[in-house]
Scaffold this motif. Structure first.
Motif, mmCIF file in Angstrom:
data_model
loop_
_atom_site.group_PDB
_atom_site.id
_atom_site.type_symbol
_atom_site.label_atom_id
_atom_site.label_comp_id
_atom_site.label_asym_id
_atom_site.label_seq_id
_atom_site.Cartn_x
_atom_site.Cartn_y
_atom_site.Cartn_z
ATOM 1 N N ILE A 148 71.385 29.536 16.710
ATOM 2 C CA ILE A 148 70.569 30.730 16.463
ATOM 3 C C ILE A 148 69.480 30.423 15.438
ATOM 4 O O ILE A 148 68.317 30.778 15.625
ATOM 5 N N PHE A 149 69.844 29.759 14.356
ATOM 6 C CA PHE A 149 68.851 29.424 13.335
ATOM 7 C C PHE A 149 67.807 28.458 13.873
ATOM 8 O O PHE A 149 66.620 28.603 13.580
ATOM 9 N N ASN A 150 68.234 27.478 14.650
ATOM 10 C CA ASN A 150 67.274 26.526 15.217
ATOM 11 C C ASN A 150 66.288 27.226 16.145
ATOM 12 O O ASN A 150 65.098 26.929 16.131
ATOM 13 N N LYS A 151 66.773 28.162 16.935
ATOM 14 C CA LYS A 151 65.877 28.916 17.818
ATOM 15 C C LYS A 151 64.911 29.761 17.004
ATOM 16 O O LYS A 151 63.729 29.832 17.309
ATOM 17 N N LYS A 152 65.408 30.397 15.957
ATOM 18 C CA LYS A 152 64.552 31.235 15.117
ATOM 19 C C LYS A 152 63.487 30.393 14.430
ATOM 20 O O LYS A 152 62.328 30.777 14.376
ATOM 21 N N MET A 153 63.882 29.233 13.921
ATOM 22 C CA MET A 153 62.928 28.358 13.238
ATOM 23 C C MET A 153 61.871 27.866 14.225
ATOM 24 O O MET A 153 60.698 27.805 13.896
ATOM 25 N N THR A 154 62.285 27.535 15.434
ATOM 26 C CA THR A 154 61.349 27.065 16.450
ATOM 27 C C THR A 154 60.359 28.171 16.805
ATOM 28 O O THR A 154 59.160 27.931 16.891
ATOM 29 N N LEU A 155 60.863 29.380 16.982
ATOM 30 C CA LEU A 155 59.985 30.503 17.305
ATOM 31 C C LEU A 155 59.020 30.801 16.169
ATOM 32 O O LEU A 155 57.851 31.068 16.403
#
Length: 58
Positions: free
Chosen positions: A40-47
């Motif tokens: 979830i954090f990796n997706k948020k950081m990517t976005l």
């Protein structure tokens, strides 16, 4: 308490790497949930990186 953890992880992304590699853990969070949290954090950081240069004109 959980918001503090989220804030900490957002300010210290290197901890996510340690969580991902099994070098750290989160007190009170079952180990089987760690991969989901990291994801979830990796997706948020990517976005957030993708959207950083986007702005709206009025």
């Amino acid at each position: 308490m959980k918001q503090d953890m989220i804030d900490y992880l957002m300010k210290n992304p290197q901890v996510l790497t340690k969580l991902e590699n099994g070098e750290a853990s989160l007190i009170g969070i079952p180990d089987k949930l760690i991969p989901s949290i990291v994801d979830i954090f990796n997706k948020k950081m990517t976005l957030s990186k993708k959207c950083k240069g986007i702005f709206w004109e009025q």
